[in-house]
Design a protein around this motif. Structure first.
Motif, mmCIF file in Angstrom:
data_model
loop_
_atom_site.group_PDB
_atom_site.id
_atom_site.type_symbol
_atom_site.label_atom_id
_atom_site.label_comp_id
_atom_site.label_asym_id
_atom_site.label_seq_id
_atom_site.Cartn_x
_atom_site.Cartn_y
_atom_site.Cartn_z
ATOM 1 N N GLY A 1 0.790 -1.219 0.000
ATOM 2 C CA GLY A 1 0.000 0.000 0.000
ATOM 3 C C GLY A 1 0.829 1.279 0.000
ATOM 4 N N PHE A 2 2.114 1.168 0.310
ATOM 5 C CA PHE A 2 2.994 2.335 0.286
ATOM 6 C C PHE A 2 3.534 2.605 -1.120
ATOM 7 N N PHE A 3 3.278 1.700 -2.057
ATOM 8 C CA PHE A 3 3.854 1.776 -3.390
ATOM 9 C C PHE A 3 2.751 1.769 -4.444
ATOM 10 N N SER A 4 3.103 2.220 -5.639
ATOM 11 C CA SER A 4 2.144 2.219 -6.741
ATOM 12 C C SER A 4 2.226 0.942 -7.577
ATOM 13 N N LEU A 5 3.250 0.125 -7.359
ATOM 14 C CA LEU A 5 3.387 -1.188 -7.985
ATOM 15 C C LEU A 5 3.658 -2.217 -6.895
ATOM 16 N N PRO A 6 3.276 -3.464 -7.107
ATOM 17 C CA PRO A 6 3.599 -4.490 -6.102
ATOM 18 C C PRO A 6 5.107 -4.658 -5.972
ATOM 19 N N VAL A 7 5.611 -4.581 -4.753
ATOM 20 C CA VAL A 7 7.045 -4.792 -4.521
ATOM 21 C C VAL A 7 7.312 -6.046 -3.704
ATOM 22 N N VAL A 8 6.268 -6.615 -3.119
ATOM 23 C CA VAL A 8 6.397 -7.890 -2.412
ATOM 24 C C VAL A 8 5.195 -8.762 -2.739
ATOM 25 N N GLY A 9 5.369 -10.058 -2.555
ATOM 26 C CA GLY A 9 4.295 -11.017 -2.779
ATOM 27 C C GLY A 9 4.523 -12.231 -1.901
ATOM 28 N N THR A 10 3.729 -13.244 -2.118
ATOM 29 C CA THR A 10 3.787 -14.451 -1.302
ATOM 30 C C THR A 10 4.154 -15.652 -2.156
ATOM 31 N N SER A 11 5.105 -16.433 -1.660
ATOM 32 C CA SER A 11 5.412 -17.715 -2.281
ATOM 33 C C SER A 11 4.583 -18.784 -1.587
ATOM 34 N N TRP A 12 3.522 -19.193 -2.258
ATOM 35 C CA TRP A 12 2.612 -20.151 -1.620
ATOM 36 C C TRP A 12 3.264 -21.512 -1.428
#
Length: 321
Positions: free
Chosen positions: A273-284
């Motif tokens: 939410g601090f960025f305009s593009l995703p910078v982190v995600g989840t490795s399921w």
């Protein structure tokens, strides 16, 4: 900024304050890591900040806060808006600066107001020392360029630099020391970034909960000399250090934002939410954190850790009391 003050030009002490504010705007731009987009039905490129930042008044400008660098922090837009022009705690360091000037109208525009009040010669001399800003005409594109949070620590680095600008040298040095613990900065960078989020909240509230002080106490409990970056004999090792920092972040992240640190999906959504593009995600597959890198318009990914300590580890109070 000037026009939002009830004192208008009376919220600055000299024309040099205006030049200093312009330099802060330029500095903010370098931290934002802007790229370009084309708005719908526009046909021209528009700059878009990757990291959403603002010049945030410690003492709110609408309540009479001064428009000077000592009252302004470069900080995340999300935290500034959440703070909602609250008066900071007046008992500690970051209480802000109140303007004691009188109402001075701006006139037709800022330059006219400055010239009318300070004189053409003074304004011309001050502006002569300012580098001419580069104009963006919307005719060229710029791809996102970001090496990932594990290599750049965008919020953590910004907080450290701003504390240094505010002459909080000891606290800034502590952050340098934490960053040098590569077992955390490279393998668990999300925790340093969340520490920075809490640090910005602490500064903009006037250190209401003394989070930076508490953070420094934890660091001293594990590191004898902040400059040497080595665990002290008193510490229980890097795993205990990570555990204590985890519990510190978990407590205040939930108190301030209602985010549960145990839930990786919640942490990912909150931080993005601090960025305009995703910078982190989840490795399921592994349950770890994925960090996104942007280079030449292409997104890449690297996996980092997501640490959850054993509840039997040493508590924060046992380390700091």
């Amino acid at each position: 900024m000037i026009d939002r003050s009830p004192l208008k030009l009376g919220s600055v002490t000299s024309v040099d304050d205006i030049i200093a504010l312009l330099r802060l705007y330029v500095g903010k731009g370098s931290y934002q890591r802007s790229y370009t987009i084309i708005p719908l039905n526009s046909g021209k490129y528009k700059p878009k900040p990757l990291l959403e930042l603002e010049l945030c008044h410690l003492y709110p400008v609408g309540a009479g806060g001064a428009n000077i660098p000592d009252n302004i922090l470069i900080a995340p837009k999300f935290i500034n808006r959440k703070n909602n022009s609250a008066i900071p705690c007046q008992a500690h360091t970051f209480r802000g600066v109140v303007s004691h000037g009188e109402l001075i109208p701006m006139g037709d525009n800022l330059l006219t107001g400055l010239t009318d009040h300070y004189g053409v010669e003074a304004v011309t001399e001050a502006l002569s020392g300012l580098e001419r800003p580069r104009l963006f005409h919307g005719s060229s594109s710029r791809d996102p360029n970001f090496k990932g949070i594990q290599h750049e620590l965008p919020l953590f680095s910004l907080l450290r630099d701003e504390l240094w600008r505010f002459k909080q040298y000891e606290t800034a040095s502590i952050l340098f020391s934490i960053e040098r613990v590569t077992e955390i900065s490279l393998h668990f960078p999300i925790y340093l970034e969340l520490l920075a989020v809490l640090g910005f909240c602490d500064v903009l509230s006037g250190e209401r909960d003394r989070l930076l002080i508490r953070m420094c106490r934890i660091e001293r409990a594990f590191f004898g000399n902040p400059a040497n970056g080595k665990l002290s004999r008193r510490s229980g090792g890097i795993d205990d250090y990570k555990a204590v920092m985890y519990r510190f972040i978990r407590k205040y992240l939930y108190r301030y934002f209602g985010v549960e640190l145990e839930r990786l999906d919640s942490v990912v959504a909150f931080y993005n939410g601090f960025f305009s593009l995703p910078v982190v995600g989840t490795s399921w597959a592994s349950g770890n954190l994925v960090c996104y890198l942007y280079r030449d318009g292409v997104s890449h990914s690297e996996t980092t850790g997501f640490f959850a300590p054993d509840e039997e580890t040493v508590s924060l109070y046992e380390l700091t009391d």
